[in-house]
Design an enzyme around this catalytic site. Structure first.
Site, short mmCIF file in Angstrom:
data_model
loop_
_atom_site.label_atom_id
_atom_site.label_comp_id
_atom_site.label_asym_id
_atom_site.label_seq_id
_atom_site.Cartn_x
_atom_site.Cartn_y
_atom_site.Cartn_z
N ASP A 70 0.82 -1.20 0.00
CA ASP A 70 0.00 0.00 0.00
C ASP A 70 0.86 1.26 0.00
O ASP A 70 1.91 1.32 0.64
CB ASP A 70 -0.90 0.00 1.24
CG ASP A 70 -2.04 0.99 1.15
OD1 ASP A 70 -2.50 1.26 0.02
OD2 ASP A 70 -2.49 1.49 2.20
N ASP A 130 1.74 5.05 -5.66
CA ASP A 130 1.17 6.30 -5.15
C ASP A 130 2.08 7.47 -5.48
O ASP A 130 3.00 7.81 -4.73
CB ASP A 130 0.95 6.19 -3.64
CG ASP A 130 0.32 7.45 -3.06
OD1 ASP A 130 -0.06 8.34 -3.84
OD2 ASP A 130 0.21 7.53 -1.82
N GLU A 171 -4.05 6.37 -7.33
CA GLU A 171 -4.98 7.31 -6.71
C GLU A 171 -5.20 8.49 -7.66
O GLU A 171 -4.25 9.17 -8.03
CB GLU A 171 -4.39 7.79 -5.38
CG GLU A 171 -5.25 8.72 -4.58
CD GLU A 171 -4.61 9.05 -3.24
OE1 GLU A 171 -4.30 10.23 -3.00
OE2 GLU A 171 -4.40 8.11 -2.44
N GLY A 218 -9.02 5.86 3.32
CA GLY A 218 -9.49 6.79 4.34
C GLY A 218 -10.75 6.33 5.04
O GLY A 218 -11.76 7.04 5.08
N ASN A 271 -9.76 -0.18 2.04
CA ASN A 271 -8.49 -0.07 2.75
C ASN A 271 -8.74 0.26 4.22
O ASN A 271 -9.36 1.28 4.53
CB ASN A 271 -7.61 1.01 2.12
CG ASN A 271 -6.92 0.52 0.87
OD1 ASN A 271 -7.46 -0.31 0.13
ND2 ASN A 271 -5.74 1.03 0.60
N ASN A 297 -7.16 0.52 8.25
CA ASN A 297 -6.03 0.60 9.17
C ASN A 297 -6.60 0.74 10.59
O ASN A 297 -7.00 -0.23 11.20
CB ASN A 297 -5.11 1.77 8.79
CG ASN A 297 -3.77 1.75 9.51
OD1 ASN A 297 -3.60 1.07 10.51
ND2 ASN A 297 -2.82 2.49 9.00
#
Length: 288
Positions: free
Chosen positions: A87, A110, A140, A218, A239, A241
């Site tokens: 990632d 990214d 992105e 996000g 995604n 976290n």
């Protein structure tokens, strides 16, 4: 060597996401920082018979390079579909080295900290390199503000929502997964919570017409209802976290005085239960 058009059909990450798109459910793509996280995540996937994407940050690969090989072994031995994803890879030389030497199924290239034209040019070059090695690519479009552990903080850069032109530009770069900017941020959202442009997300989904899969970054502070609404509008790679891992961190903070092995066992069980809860929420349970 087979062309990417042929190898693409066998890529683990893309096979997982194609099935999710067809079945209209979401797949958790969870950041993994250590072997205990890896254990809990895989146990949850097996228990729920759910697909799963394991994600490592480039910083984690530098700190603990053996974790990628441990994750790859877990992917191969699992009885449910699991893939390994890098990632927010933001360093071009590191991307080249990792693509050449480590067993990732997919990489997020990214370059969003560059302006659009440079972002796109660099993404095209790195996408070709990854495809030559059988690795799928995520990119992105627009710019998602904020920062979190393991990636560069873009808080000082102006957020840019994804436009139709950017969607076409990145698809033309032959990426496989697109992460749009729709008001989502990296990190915490603050008192107002997430304020997402679902109409923009729906328009992006309609525009891509299945040419690429869609990821959503996000997800801190998301509720199950927000997750499900994003999935309904085409964002099937989710995604994750802090949304899931905070239960692990909280347990460690509150129980640091316990014997180490008990602390590890309890933490793995708590994290596994939380992962299972979100697999139910995104509809992937029982889909493997």
């Amino acid at each position: 060597m087979q062309p990417w058009s042929t190898r693409r059909a066998q890529n683990r990450t893309l096979r997982i996401l194609r099935s999710a798109t067809e079945g209209q459910y979401g797949v958790l793509a969870v950041i993994c920082y250590n072997i205990e996280h890896l254990t809990a995540l895989v146990r949850a996937a097996e228990a729920k018979r759910s697909p799963l994407i394991l994600q490592l940050f480039p910083s984690t690969v530098q700190q603990l390079p053996t974790l990628a090989w441990a994750a790859a072994a877990a992917v191969k031995s699992a009885t449910v579909p699991i893939s390994l994803h890098l990632d927010h890879a933001q360093d071009e030389e590191q991307i080249r080295e990792i693509a050449e030497n480590l067993p990732f199924d997919s990489i997020m290239v990214d370059m969003s900290h560059y302006e659009h034209d440079e972002n796109l040019a660099k993404t095209k070059v790195l996408t070709l390199l990854c495809h030559e090695r059988g690795i799928a690519v995520e990119a992105e479009s627009g710019r998602i503000n904020g920062g979190e552990e393991g990636i560069a903080d873009t808080g000082s850069l102006e957020a840019l929502f994804t436009t139709p032109e950017e969607v076409e530009d990145f698809i033309s770069a032959e990426i496989d997964m697109l992460a749009p900017s729709i008001g989502n941020i990296h990190g915490d959202y603050g008192p107002a919570g997430p304020q997402l442009d679902y109409e923009r997300l729906a328009r992006v989904n309609e525009q891509i017409r299945g040419r690429v899969e869609m990821a959503l970054h996000g997800t801190n502070d998301f509720t199950p209802e927000i997750i499900r609404r994003c999935i309904e509008n085409g964002a099937i790679k989710l995604n994750i976290n802090k949304l899931i891992l905070e239960c692990w961190n909280d347990h460690l903070r509150k129980n640091a005085d316990k014997p180490l092995m008990q602390l590890i066992d309890d933490s793995i069980a708590i994290l596994q239960a939380e992962v299972e809860r979100w697999m139910d929420a995104c509809g992937s349970s029982g889909k493997a």
